[in-house]
Design a protein around this motif. Structure first.
Motif, PDB file in Angstrom:
ATOM      1  N   GLY A   1       5.139   2.225 -12.434  1.00 21.31           N
ATOM      2  CA  GLY A   1       4.553   3.472 -11.270  1.00 21.31           C
ATOM      3  C   GLY A   1       4.050   4.606 -12.541  1.00 21.31           C
TER       4      GLY A   1
ATOM      5  N   MET B   1      -1.202   0.238  -6.672  1.00 20.71           N
ATOM      6  CA  MET B   1      -0.276  -0.949  -6.114  1.00 20.71           C
ATOM      7  C   MET B   1      -1.278  -2.587  -6.060  1.00 20.71           C
TER       8      MET B   1
ATOM      9  N   SER C   1      10.965  -0.503 -11.981  1.00 14.97           N
ATOM     10  CA  SER C   1       9.665   0.310 -11.108  1.00 14.97           C
ATOM     11  C   SER C   1       9.349   1.469 -11.127  1.00 14.97           C
TER      12      SER C   1
ATOM     13  N   PHE D   1       0.943  -2.726  -9.374  1.00 19.59           N
ATOM     14  CA  PHE D   1       1.836  -2.747  -8.945  1.00 19.59           C
ATOM     15  C   PHE D   1       2.995  -3.741  -9.587  1.00 19.59           C
ATOM     16  N   PHE D   2       2.738  -4.573  -7.891  1.00 16.13           N
ATOM     17  CA  PHE D   2       3.368  -6.067  -7.009  1.00 16.13           C
ATOM     18  C   PHE D   2       3.809  -6.945  -8.270  1.00 16.13           C
TER      19      PHE D   2
ATOM     20  N   PRO E   1      -5.264   4.974  -5.089  1.00 17.80           N
ATOM     21  CA  PRO E   1      -3.654   4.580  -4.612  1.00 17.80           C
ATOM     22  C   PRO E   1      -3.650   2.652  -4.668  1.00 17.80           C
ATOM     23  N   VAL E   2      -4.536   2.029  -3.731  1.00 19.71           N
ATOM     24  CA  VAL E   2      -4.410   1.265  -3.717  1.00 19.71           C
ATOM     25  C   VAL E   2      -4.121  -0.099  -5.205  1.00 19.71           C
TER      26      VAL E   2
END
Length: 243
Positions: free
Chosen positions: A191, A142, A187, A145-146, A138-139
């Protein structure tokens, strides 16, 4: 420090991802959560100087100068100007200077960590410390993602300016509609695409993942980690009343 080109074509300092995380944790604990007075008057500026130096070496000169000036003004206001004021002025200065002086270093270090750490480097580093994939995957998603969302945000802003949708223009009322609705759709799409890319790269596979990233602690990493340990020890001694 060695300056290399990353996957997103930016210059970055070659620090181990684990070093960046240790610095980020140290800043969060000692700057954001630390108390004022005493030896913290030295600890906080030292830790704040680290992300500013790293950003400067990464070529973010304008961001470094602006952030440095803002931090210096807020730091001086928090420690020297606030005790001289009372009433509403004291409350406003306490909130503004105190909040910015505590939060800005962590934001700068987080910005540096995200923009200079590739997904492969992060995963390789986390595998070295045997961190669970339930946290790593998950990290890792992310981390991409940002920056991707920010790219879409700037693209949407450029498209709005081309169509005359801006503050003070004739279509000011449509800013929220044309800004946030595309951002929400982008977004969700980003994702989904990043999740699919993670599966394609075999991040959830039962076998051990291989990579070609060259990570490891160098002299600079060791110095920064030892510095964080010393600052933690000094803060503990201060709380115990030794210092």
């Amino acid at each position: 420090m060695e300056i290399l080109n990353s996957e997103n074509q930016v210059h970055r300092t070659k620090l181990d991802p684990r070093t960046k995380l240790i610095l980020l944790i140290a800043i969060c604990f000692l700057v954001i959560g630390g108390e004022g007075g005493g030896i913290t008057l030295v600890i906080k500026p030292l830790l704040t100087a680290v992300p500013l130096t790293l950003l400067f070496l990464d070529g973010k000169r304008k961001l470094t100068v602006i952030s440095g000036i803002i931090y210096i003004l807020c730091y001086l206001g928090e420690n020297f100007l606030i005790p001289l004021t009372t009433g509403a002025a004291n409350f406003i200065l306490l909130f503004a200077c105190g909040f910015i002086a505590r939060v800005l270093p962590g934001l700068l270090m987080g910005y540096h960590t995200v923009h200079t750490t590739t997904v492969s480097e992060f995963i390789a580093a986390m595998e070295r410390i045997h961190l669970s994939e339930k946290i790593v995957i998950p990290v890792a998603v992310m981390l991409r993602f940002f920056p991707t969302v920010m790219e879409e945000y700037h693209s949407i802003g450029d498209a709005m300016r081309m169509r005359g949708i801006r503050l003070g223009g004739k279509k000011t009322t449509k800013i929220l509609e044309y800004r946030f609705i595309p951002m929400m759709i982008c977004s969700v799409k980003i994702g989904e695409e990043l999740s699919a890319a993670a599966l394609t790269r075999g991040l959830g596979a039962p076998v051990r993942r291989t990579n070609i990233c060259h990570i490891g602690f160098r002299v600079v990493d060791i110095i920064l980690i030892l510095g964080c340990i010393i600052l933690f020890v000094l803060d503990i001694l201060r709380k115990l009343g030794v210092l």
